[in-house]
Design an enzyme around this catalytic site. Structure first.
Site, mmCIF file in Angstrom:
data_model
loop_
_atom_site.group_PDB
_atom_site.id
_atom_site.type_symbol
_atom_site.label_atom_id
_atom_site.label_comp_id
_atom_site.label_asym_id
_atom_site.label_seq_id
_atom_site.Cartn_x
_atom_site.Cartn_y
_atom_site.Cartn_z
ATOM 1 N N ARG A 142 -8.548 -0.712 4.737
ATOM 2 C CA ARG A 142 -7.659 0.320 4.208
ATOM 3 C C ARG A 142 -6.295 -0.253 3.833
ATOM 4 O O ARG A 142 -5.592 0.335 3.009
ATOM 5 C CB ARG A 142 -7.446 1.419 5.254
ATOM 6 C CG ARG A 142 -8.666 2.287 5.482
ATOM 7 C CD ARG A 142 -8.305 3.499 6.285
ATOM 8 N NE ARG A 142 -7.023 3.994 5.828
ATOM 9 C CZ ARG A 142 -6.105 4.559 6.578
ATOM 10 N NH1 ARG A 142 -6.338 4.739 7.858
ATOM 11 N NH2 ARG A 142 -4.964 4.975 6.096
ATOM 12 N N VAL A 180 8.643 6.490 16.705
ATOM 13 C CA VAL A 180 8.162 7.190 15.503
ATOM 14 C C VAL A 180 6.839 7.891 15.803
ATOM 15 O O VAL A 180 6.663 9.074 15.517
ATOM 16 C CB VAL A 180 8.032 6.206 14.315
ATOM 17 C CG1 VAL A 180 7.506 6.930 13.071
ATOM 18 C CG2 VAL A 180 9.375 5.553 14.011
ATOM 19 N N CYS A 233 -4.598 12.226 13.459
ATOM 20 C CA CYS A 233 -5.393 11.001 13.459
ATOM 21 C C CYS A 233 -5.077 10.260 14.749
ATOM 22 O O CYS A 233 -4.277 10.734 15.548
ATOM 23 C CB CYS A 233 -5.114 10.154 12.235
ATOM 24 S SG CYS A 233 -3.476 9.463 12.223
ATOM 25 N N LYS A 243 0.835 -1.218 0.000
ATOM 26 C CA LYS A 243 0.000 0.000 0.000
ATOM 27 C C LYS A 243 0.866 1.263 0.000
ATOM 28 O O LYS A 243 0.622 2.194 -0.773
ATOM 29 C CB LYS A 243 -0.896 -0.012 1.249
ATOM 30 C CG LYS A 243 -1.503 1.346 1.598
ATOM 31 C CD LYS A 243 -2.376 1.286 2.818
ATOM 32 C CE LYS A 243 -1.697 1.464 4.141
ATOM 33 N NZ LYS A 243 -1.364 2.859 4.516
ATOM 34 N N ASN A 244 1.877 1.289 0.867
ATOM 35 C CA ASN A 244 2.629 2.535 1.046
ATOM 36 C C ASN A 244 3.643 2.795 -0.069
ATOM 37 O O ASN A 244 4.264 3.859 -0.118
ATOM 38 C CB ASN A 244 3.295 2.570 2.427
ATOM 39 C CG ASN A 244 2.247 2.719 3.518
ATOM 40 O OD1 ASN A 244 1.091 3.042 3.231
ATOM 41 N ND2 ASN A 244 2.633 2.475 4.764
ATOM 42 N N ARG A 261 -4.552 10.122 4.797
ATOM 43 C CA ARG A 261 -3.412 11.014 4.881
ATOM 44 C C ARG A 261 -2.422 10.800 3.732
ATOM 45 O O ARG A 261 -1.754 11.724 3.285
ATOM 46 C CB ARG A 261 -2.718 10.745 6.223
ATOM 47 C CG ARG A 261 -1.896 11.860 6.669
ATOM 48 C CD ARG A 261 -1.049 11.477 7.838
ATOM 49 N NE ARG A 261 0.199 12.195 7.721
ATOM 50 C CZ ARG A 261 0.365 13.437 8.111
ATOM 51 N NH1 ARG A 261 -0.593 14.081 8.695
ATOM 52 N NH2 ARG A 261 1.513 14.044 7.939
ATOM 53 N N ASP A 300 4.691 0.385 12.040
ATOM 54 C CA ASP A 300 3.484 -0.254 11.500
ATOM 55 C C ASP A 300 3.348 -1.718 11.908
ATOM 56 O O ASP A 300 2.374 -2.382 11.538
ATOM 57 C CB ASP A 300 3.462 -0.123 9.963
ATOM 58 C CG ASP A 300 3.212 1.311 9.518
ATOM 59 O OD1 ASP A 300 2.760 2.113 10.348
ATOM 60 O OD2 ASP A 300 3.486 1.630 8.345
ATOM 61 N N ARG A 344 0.814 14.200 13.751
ATOM 62 C CA ARG A 344 1.235 14.105 12.350
ATOM 63 C C ARG A 344 1.342 15.464 11.630
ATOM 64 O O ARG A 344 0.559 15.773 10.734
ATOM 65 C CB ARG A 344 0.335 13.129 11.598
ATOM 66 C CG ARG A 344 0.240 11.790 12.311
ATOM 67 C CD ARG A 344 -0.457 10.729 11.522
ATOM 68 N NE ARG A 344 0.364 10.185 10.446
ATOM 69 C CZ ARG A 344 -0.045 9.233 9.621
ATOM 70 N NH1 ARG A 344 -1.248 8.742 9.748
ATOM 71 N NH2 ARG A 344 0.739 8.784 8.683
HETATM 72 N N1 EPU Z 1 6.799 14.128 11.053
HETATM 73 C C1 EPU Z 1 7.082 15.419 11.405
HETATM 74 N N2 EPU Z 1 6.934 16.387 10.442
HETATM 75 C C2 EPU Z 1 6.554 16.099 9.176
HETATM 76 C C3 EPU Z 1 6.276 14.764 8.822
HETATM 77 C C4 EPU Z 1 6.417 13.790 9.793
HETATM 78 O O1 EPU Z 1 7.435 15.703 12.537
HETATM 79 O O2 EPU Z 1 6.449 17.009 8.361
HETATM 80 C C5 EPU Z 1 6.936 13.084 12.083
HETATM 81 C C6 EPU Z 1 5.654 12.284 12.290
HETATM 82 O O3 EPU Z 1 4.779 12.942 13.162
HETATM 83 C C7 EPU Z 1 6.213 10.995 12.841
HETATM 84 C C8 EPU Z 1 7.521 10.816 12.066
HETATM 85 O O4 EPU Z 1 7.857 12.121 11.589
HETATM 86 O O5 EPU Z 1 6.515 11.142 14.202
HETATM 87 C C9 EPU Z 1 7.442 9.880 10.884
HETATM 88 O O6 EPU Z 1 6.327 10.174 10.082
HETATM 89 P P1 EPU Z 1 6.335 10.003 8.505
HETATM 90 O O7 EPU Z 1 6.219 11.344 7.860
HETATM 91 O O8 EPU Z 1 7.467 9.129 8.089
HETATM 92 O O9 EPU Z 1 4.952 9.250 8.262
HETATM 93 P P2 EPU Z 1 4.109 9.334 6.947
HETATM 94 O O10 EPU Z 1 5.028 9.486 5.802
HETATM 95 O O11 EPU Z 1 3.002 10.306 7.093
HETATM 96 C C10 EPU Z 1 4.191 6.784 6.374
HETATM 97 C C11 EPU Z 1 3.194 5.659 6.265
HETATM 98 C C12 EPU Z 1 2.661 5.293 7.643
HETATM 99 C C13 EPU Z 1 3.838 4.906 8.529
HETATM 100 C C14 EPU Z 1 4.873 6.040 8.571
HETATM 101 C C15 EPU Z 1 6.111 5.694 9.348
HETATM 102 C C16 EPU Z 1 2.249 6.044 4.070
HETATM 103 C C17 EPU Z 1 1.052 6.352 3.252
HETATM 104 N N3 EPU Z 1 2.102 6.063 5.392
HETATM 105 O O12 EPU Z 1 3.450 7.891 6.915
HETATM 106 O O13 EPU Z 1 1.841 4.149 7.439
HETATM 107 O O14 EPU Z 1 3.391 4.625 9.832
HETATM 108 O O15 EPU Z 1 5.254 6.401 7.235
HETATM 109 O O16 EPU Z 1 6.734 4.589 8.807
HETATM 110 O O17 EPU Z 1 3.297 5.731 3.537
HETATM 111 C C18 EPU Z 1 0.120 2.642 7.921
HETATM 112 O O18 EPU Z 1 0.357 2.094 6.826
HETATM 113 O O19 EPU Z 1 -0.647 2.136 8.785
HETATM 114 C C19 EPU Z 1 0.718 3.927 8.228
HETATM 115 C C20 EPU Z 1 0.272 4.739 9.175
#
Ligand code: EPU
Length: 420
Positions: free
Chosen positions: A399, A329, A116, A22-23, A92, A307, A121
């Protein structure tokens, strides 16, 4: 609304096939916005989230055809610049259209996804990275508005308080491939999904090297072309099935999965008594009847994935002894504790940590899914519990897990879907 009913306490056996990730699929689908030419993506899992992304691509002006895992994305004239609240707020992951829209159109208006249940986030790293490329970034009525006359390559440090960011890295990569000059992303996310996105961008004609490492170097090109690509296997789905197999003390063969993406999970499970055999695309889990507890910290890849934290906690819930689980994380990603405790687990939260005192067995109960991975943890708990577990709000599972019930039925679980 449907609920899942699981009769626990049965061993699983046989083989399960893992779907596309998915990701990986979500940012790669978003990357098709970077070209007017047709793209074909194979191994796209049929999930609520990928269907939402298809809707979003269509609302932005693309034409799509999706059948049996093959997604064709075609252009039909200019694309639009606005990703609306009603689509972005449900998922998201759709925020990753920001980078490609900005790259292609030099302007984008994307709804802020909001927080969420797994945490606040923020999107500050996305904003910082795109600003460094020369975009003017503002917020207006809940939307991020990005504008640039020209995008120019830059050296960008993208590490945050919680480490690297997967989707911020994806957004900056997708804007930088069409910028003037060279971009270097330092402290980039190293997740296999980012490597997969980089490979897709290269197939489209982008100059990207280092994807999958903390330093990604991108030399901007004038335009990108259509491409054909197959999505990698979903390591989180594979990890979830591994944990189901260990929790039920069953031997399981997991096909179309790559163990190299799951070394942190495999390492900790080997240390507590589980054995693995693998080839390039098969993981075989061989269980001892008893395992010992283990403590984990989640970190960005190649660390233990956030995850899989909830699912690992469900395993530890019935492993005698004490384990400590810390999510570096998403420090607040602990909604599943209360539901697991309703099933007889003995888990308490102490600040940043969850302290798990393993019990002999869990007992079936009605429980409520709060997010995707928490729901998977409840399925694992249900598979090990005595009696019937009813999981409500299963749309969360839909999802991220393709054909979960079918796959579980095939390996001997007693599971059914009922109308509430
Ligand atoms: N963060 C910040 N600032 C930002 C962005 C992120 O502080 O601008 C923080 C977040 O709050 C978190 C950490 O950085 O503490 C990592 O977040 P990240 O941005 O890597 O998460 P994401 O890219 O929004 C993806 C996956 C998530 C997965 C995370 C971490 C997708 C669509 N989603 O989210 O997947 O948990 O990386 O590996 O790729 C899931 O599949 O259930 C899911 C939540």
């Amino acid at each position: 609304m449907d609920k899942l009913v699981i009769e626990g306490g049965r061993r699983l056996s046989g083989e399960v096939r893992i779907s596309g990730a998915k990701n990986s699929a979500l940012p790669i689908m978003a990357a098709t916005l970077l070209t007017d030419q047709p793209c074909t993506i194979h191994n796209v899992p049929k999930l609520r989230d990928t269907l939402t992304m298809i809707k979003l691509l269509e609302s932005l002006g693309k034409v799509t055809r999706y059948e049996k895992g093959k997604l064709v994305v075609l252009g039909k004239g200019p694309i639009k610049d606005t990703a609306p609240y009603d689509l972005v707020s449900t998922m998201r992951g759709s925020f990753c259209v920001l980078g490609p829209l900005l790259g292609k159109l030099r302007r984008a208006r994307v709804s802020l996804p909001g927080g969420c249940v797994i945490g606040i986030r923020p999107v500050d790293l996305h904003v910082k990275g795109l600003k460094a490329l020369g975009a003017e970034m503002t917020t207006d009525a809940g939307y991020i508005v990005a504008k640039a006359k020209r995008l120019r390559g830059a050296r960008i440090y993208l590490g945050g308080v919680f480490g690297s960011s997967v989707l911020a890295t994806a957004n900056v990569m997708m804007a930088a491939v069409l910028a003037n000059g060279e971009t270097i992303i330092e402290s980039a996310a190293c997740e296999p999904e980012i490597e997969d996105l980089g490979n897709f961008l290269v197939r489209m004609g982008a100059h990207v090297i280092g994807h999958g490492t903390p330093r990604i170097i991108i030399r901007g090109v004038k335009e990108l072309l259509g491409a054909d690509h197959s999505i990698i296997a979903d390591r989180i789905e594979a990890g979830t099935f591994i944990l189901m197999s260990v929790a039920t003390r069953s031997d399981l063969t997991i096909r179309d999965a790559y163990h190299g993406h799951l070394l942190s999970l495999i390492d900790v499970l080997e240390s507590i008594g589980v054995r693995f055999e693998y080839t390039d695309d098969v993981i075989r889990v061989i269980n001892r009847r008893t395992i010992t507890p283990a403590s984990i910290n989640t970190y960005p890849y190649p660390g233990f994935p956030t995850d899989l934290q909830a699912q690992f906690m469900a395993l530890m819930a019935t492993t005698p002894g004490v384990s400590v689980i810390t999510d570096r994380v998403y420090p607040d990603r602990f909604m599943h504790i209360a539901e697991l405790d309703r099933m007889g687990a003995n888990i308490r939260r102490e600040g940043l940590h969850a302290i798990v005192q393993g019990v002999k067995t869990l007992h079936g109960a009605p429980v409520m899914a709060s997010d995707l991975r928490a729901s998977a943890a409840l399925v694992i708990a249900g598979l090990t519990a005595k009696g019937l577990t009813e999981i409500h709000r299963i749309y969360h599972l839909e999802r991220g897990y393709e054909d979960l019930e079918k796959k579980l039925l095939n390996i001997g679980a007693k599971i059914s879907r009922k109308k509430v």
